[in-house]
Design a protein around this motif. Sequence first.
Motif, PDB file in Angstrom:
ATOM      1  N   LEU A   7       0.823  -1.207   0.000  1.00 51.24           N
ATOM      2  CA  LEU A   7       0.000   0.000   0.000  1.00 51.24           C
ATOM      3  C   LEU A   7       0.860   1.261   0.000  1.00 51.24           C
ATOM      4  CD1 LEU A   7      -2.872  -0.977   2.444  1.00 51.24           C
ATOM      5  CD2 LEU A   7      -3.008  -0.715  -0.036  1.00 51.24           C
ATOM      6  N   LEU A   8       1.981   1.197   0.652  1.00 49.38           N
ATOM      7  CA  LEU A   8       2.877   2.346   0.710  1.00 49.38           C
ATOM      8  C   LEU A   8       3.452   2.658  -0.674  1.00 49.38           C
ATOM      9  CD1 LEU A   8       4.065   4.291   2.817  1.00 49.38           C
ATOM     10  CD2 LEU A   8       5.994   2.745   3.021  1.00 49.38           C
ATOM     11  N   ARG A   9       3.678   1.630  -1.461  1.00 44.94           N
ATOM     12  CA  ARG A   9       4.264   1.811  -2.786  1.00 44.94           C
ATOM     13  C   ARG A   9       3.219   2.125  -3.851  1.00 44.94           C
ATOM     14  NH1 ARG A   9       8.555  -1.708  -4.619  1.00 44.94           N
ATOM     15  NH2 ARG A   9       6.909  -2.608  -5.875  1.00 44.94           N
ATOM     16  N   THR A  10       1.939   1.947  -3.542  1.00 41.51           N
ATOM     17  CA  THR A  10       0.867   2.158  -4.511  1.00 41.51           C
ATOM     18  C   THR A  10       0.514   3.640  -4.594  1.00 41.51           C
ATOM     19  OG1 THR A  10      -0.042  -0.017  -3.977  1.00 41.51           O
ATOM     20  CG2 THR A  10      -1.498   1.527  -5.100  1.00 41.51           C
ATOM     21  N   PRO A  11       0.473   4.198  -5.787  1.00 39.58           N
ATOM     22  CA  PRO A  11       0.038   5.597  -5.891  1.00 39.58           C
ATOM     23  C   PRO A  11      -1.424   5.711  -5.493  1.00 39.58           C
ATOM     24  CG  PRO A  11       0.321   4.636  -8.068  1.00 39.58           C
ATOM     25  CD  PRO A  11       0.789   3.617  -7.077  1.00 39.58           C
ATOM     26  N   MET A  12      -1.729   6.680  -4.649  1.00 40.55           N
ATOM     27  CA  MET A  12      -3.085   6.821  -4.138  1.00 40.55           C
ATOM     28  C   MET A  12      -3.871   7.942  -4.809  1.00 40.55           C
ATOM     29  SD  MET A  12      -3.617   4.542  -2.029  1.00 40.55           S
ATOM     30  CE  MET A  12      -2.763   3.315  -1.096  1.00 40.55           C
ATOM     31  N   ALA A  13      -3.198   8.876  -5.448  1.00 35.59           N
ATOM     32  CA  ALA A  13      -3.899   9.993  -6.068  1.00 35.59           C
ATOM     33  C   ALA A  13      -3.112  10.476  -7.278  1.00 35.59           C
ATOM     34  CB  ALA A  13      -4.060  11.128  -5.070  1.00 35.59           C
ATOM     35  N   ALA A  14      -3.860  11.084  -8.181  1.00 32.85           N
ATOM     36  CA  ALA A  14      -3.233  11.636  -9.376  1.00 32.85           C
ATOM     37  C   ALA A  14      -2.447  12.894  -9.021  1.00 32.85           C
ATOM     38  CB  ALA A  14      -4.305  11.987 -10.395  1.00 32.85           C
ATOM     39  N   PRO A  15      -1.405  13.182  -9.788  1.00 31.17           N
ATOM     40  CA  PRO A  15      -0.728  14.472  -9.595  1.00 31.17           C
ATOM     41  C   PRO A  15      -1.717  15.609  -9.849  1.00 31.17           C
ATOM     42  CG  PRO A  15       0.541  13.031 -11.043  1.00 31.17           C
ATOM     43  CD  PRO A  15      -0.778  12.375 -10.815  1.00 31.17           C
ATOM     44  N   GLU A  16      -1.575  16.668  -9.102  1.00 34.24           N
ATOM     45  CA  GLU A  16      -2.526  17.777  -9.192  1.00 34.24           C
ATOM     46  C   GLU A  16      -2.237  18.628 -10.425  1.00 34.24           C
ATOM     47  OE1 GLU A  16      -4.480  20.384  -5.789  1.00 34.24           O
ATOM     48  OE2 GLU A  16      -2.378  20.889  -6.113  1.00 34.24           O
ATOM     49  N   THR A  17      -3.245  18.773 -11.264  1.00 36.00           N
ATOM     50  CA  THR A  17      -3.112  19.622 -12.450  1.00 36.00           C
ATOM     51  C   THR A  17      -3.328  21.081 -12.045  1.00 36.00           C
ATOM     52  OG1 THR A  17      -5.452  19.462 -12.982  1.00 36.00           O
ATOM     53  CG2 THR A  17      -4.008  17.771 -13.927  1.00 36.00           C
ATOM     54  N   ARG A  18      -3.034  21.983 -12.986  1.00 39.49           N
ATOM     55  CA  ARG A  18      -3.258  23.412 -12.696  1.00 39.49           C
ATOM     56  C   ARG A  18      -4.727  23.699 -12.425  1.00 39.49           C
ATOM     57  NH1 ARG A  18       0.461  27.134 -16.633  1.00 39.49           N
ATOM     58  NH2 ARG A  18       2.444  26.184 -16.061  1.00 39.49           N
ATOM     59  N   ALA A  19      -5.590  23.065 -13.201  1.00 40.23           N
ATOM     60  CA  ALA A  19      -7.035  23.297 -13.027  1.00 40.23           C
ATOM     61  C   ALA A  19      -7.499  22.801 -11.653  1.00 40.23           C
ATOM     62  CB  ALA A  19      -7.810  22.610 -14.133  1.00 40.23           C
ATOM     63  N   LEU A  20      -7.042  21.605 -11.257  1.00 39.54           N
ATOM     64  CA  LEU A  20      -7.434  21.089  -9.947  1.00 39.54           C
ATOM     65  C   LEU A  20      -6.829  21.920  -8.821  1.00 39.54           C
ATOM     66  CD1 LEU A  20      -7.340  17.218 -10.409  1.00 39.54           C
ATOM     67  CD2 LEU A  20      -9.333  18.661  -9.996  1.00 39.54           C
ATOM     68  N   ARG A  21      -5.624  22.402  -9.021  1.00 43.30           N
ATOM     69  CA  ARG A  21      -5.009  23.252  -7.998  1.00 43.30           C
ATOM     70  C   ARG A  21      -5.800  24.546  -7.846  1.00 43.30           C
ATOM     71  NH1 ARG A  21      -1.037  27.363  -7.215  1.00 43.30           N
ATOM     72  NH2 ARG A  21       0.107  26.961  -5.296  1.00 43.30           N
ATOM     73  N   TYR A  70     -15.664  19.988  -7.332  1.00 46.92           N
ATOM     74  CA  TYR A  70     -14.249  19.668  -7.137  1.00 46.92           C
ATOM     75  C   TYR A  70     -14.065  18.184  -6.828  1.00 46.92           C
ATOM     76  CZ  TYR A  70      -9.680  19.309  -4.953  1.00 46.92           C
ATOM     77  OH  TYR A  70      -8.414  18.909  -4.628  1.00 46.92           O
ATOM     78  N   LEU A  71     -14.870  17.653  -5.916  1.00 48.58           N
ATOM     79  CA  LEU A  71     -14.729  16.238  -5.562  1.00 48.58           C
ATOM     80  C   LEU A  71     -15.023  15.330  -6.742  1.00 48.58           C
ATOM     81  CD1 LEU A  71     -16.228  16.135  -1.967  1.00 48.58           C
ATOM     82  CD2 LEU A  71     -13.826  16.025  -2.645  1.00 48.58           C
ATOM     83  N   ARG A  72     -15.984  15.715  -7.561  1.00 50.87           N
ATOM     84  CA  ARG A  72     -16.291  14.933  -8.761  1.00 50.87           C
ATOM     85  C   ARG A  72     -15.106  14.902  -9.718  1.00 50.87           C
ATOM     86  NH1 ARG A  72     -21.602  13.742 -11.496  1.00 50.87           N
ATOM     87  NH2 ARG A  72     -20.710  13.895 -13.559  1.00 50.87           N
ATOM     88  N   ARG A  73     -14.528  16.078  -9.970  1.00 50.34           N
ATOM     89  CA  ARG A  73     -13.388  16.153 -10.902  1.00 50.34           C
ATOM     90  C   ARG A  73     -12.143  15.501 -10.319  1.00 50.34           C
ATOM     91  NH1 ARG A  73     -14.069  22.093 -13.738  1.00 50.34           N
ATOM     92  NH2 ARG A  73     -16.014  21.564 -14.785  1.00 50.34           N
ATOM     93  N   LYS A  74     -11.926  15.670  -9.040  1.00 54.38           N
ATOM     94  CA  LYS A  74     -10.756  15.066  -8.389  1.00 54.38           C
ATOM     95  C   LYS A  74     -10.859  13.543  -8.412  1.00 54.38           C
ATOM     96  CE  LYS A  74      -7.099  14.882  -5.689  1.00 54.38           C
ATOM     97  NZ  LYS A  74      -5.922  14.444  -6.416  1.00 54.38           N
ATOM     98  N   ASN A  75     -12.026  13.005  -8.091  1.00 50.61           N
ATOM     99  CA  ASN A  75     -12.211  11.551  -8.136  1.00 50.61           C
ATOM    100  C   ASN A  75     -12.054  11.005  -9.548  1.00 50.61           C
ATOM    101  OD1 ASN A  75     -12.571  11.153  -5.400  1.00 50.61           O
ATOM    102  ND2 ASN A  75     -14.779  11.493  -5.507  1.00 50.61           N
ATOM    103  N   ALA A  76     -12.557  11.740 -10.537  1.00 54.68           N
ATOM    104  CA  ALA A  76     -12.397  11.301 -11.925  1.00 54.68           C
ATOM    105  C   ALA A  76     -10.920  11.288 -12.321  1.00 54.68           C
ATOM    106  CB  ALA A  76     -13.191  12.199 -12.861  1.00 54.68           C
ATOM    107  N   ALA A  77     -10.179  12.311 -11.923  1.00 57.05           N
ATOM    108  CA  ALA A  77      -8.746  12.362 -12.232  1.00 57.05           C
ATOM    109  C   ALA A  77      -7.998  11.239 -11.522  1.00 57.05           C
ATOM    110  CB  ALA A  77      -8.170  13.717 -11.834  1.00 57.05           C
ATOM    111  N   ASP A  78      -8.343  10.983 -10.265  1.00 59.24           N
ATOM    112  CA  ASP A  78      -7.686   9.902  -9.520  1.00 59.24           C
ATOM    113  C   ASP A  78      -7.982   8.540 -10.148  1.00 59.24           C
ATOM    114  OD1 ASP A  78      -6.600  11.710  -7.757  1.00 59.24           O
ATOM    115  OD2 ASP A  78      -8.055  11.324  -6.160  1.00 59.24           O
TER     116      ASP A  78
END
Length: 89
Positions: A7-21, A70-78
């Motif tokens: 689990l520690l080695r598994t990526p948990m979230a997408a890198p944050e894009t400019r739009a998400l930031r 935001y949560l919808r777009r963040k979850n879709a990106a993840d």
Amino acid sequence: MPLWLDLLRTPMAAPETRALRRMRLIWQGLCLSVALVVGFFSQVHAALGRAAPCLALGLIVAAGAHTWLYLRRKNAADNAFLERAGEAG
């Protein structure tokens, strides 16, 4: 390999894009604005009069709507990121 290490080695979230930031910063600003208006409502009411409740309601509605978006777009990106990484279930 132990589960915790996997689990520690598994990526948990997408890198944050400019739009998400930008969305995250706007969300934080809305939350802070709601907190300030609610915390200092008597002063805001004294300054704005009958418009103060409308301002508070507008900020609360905007914060809620922006949170949902935001949560919808963040979850879709993840999810897309994890699918590309081969980690989706």
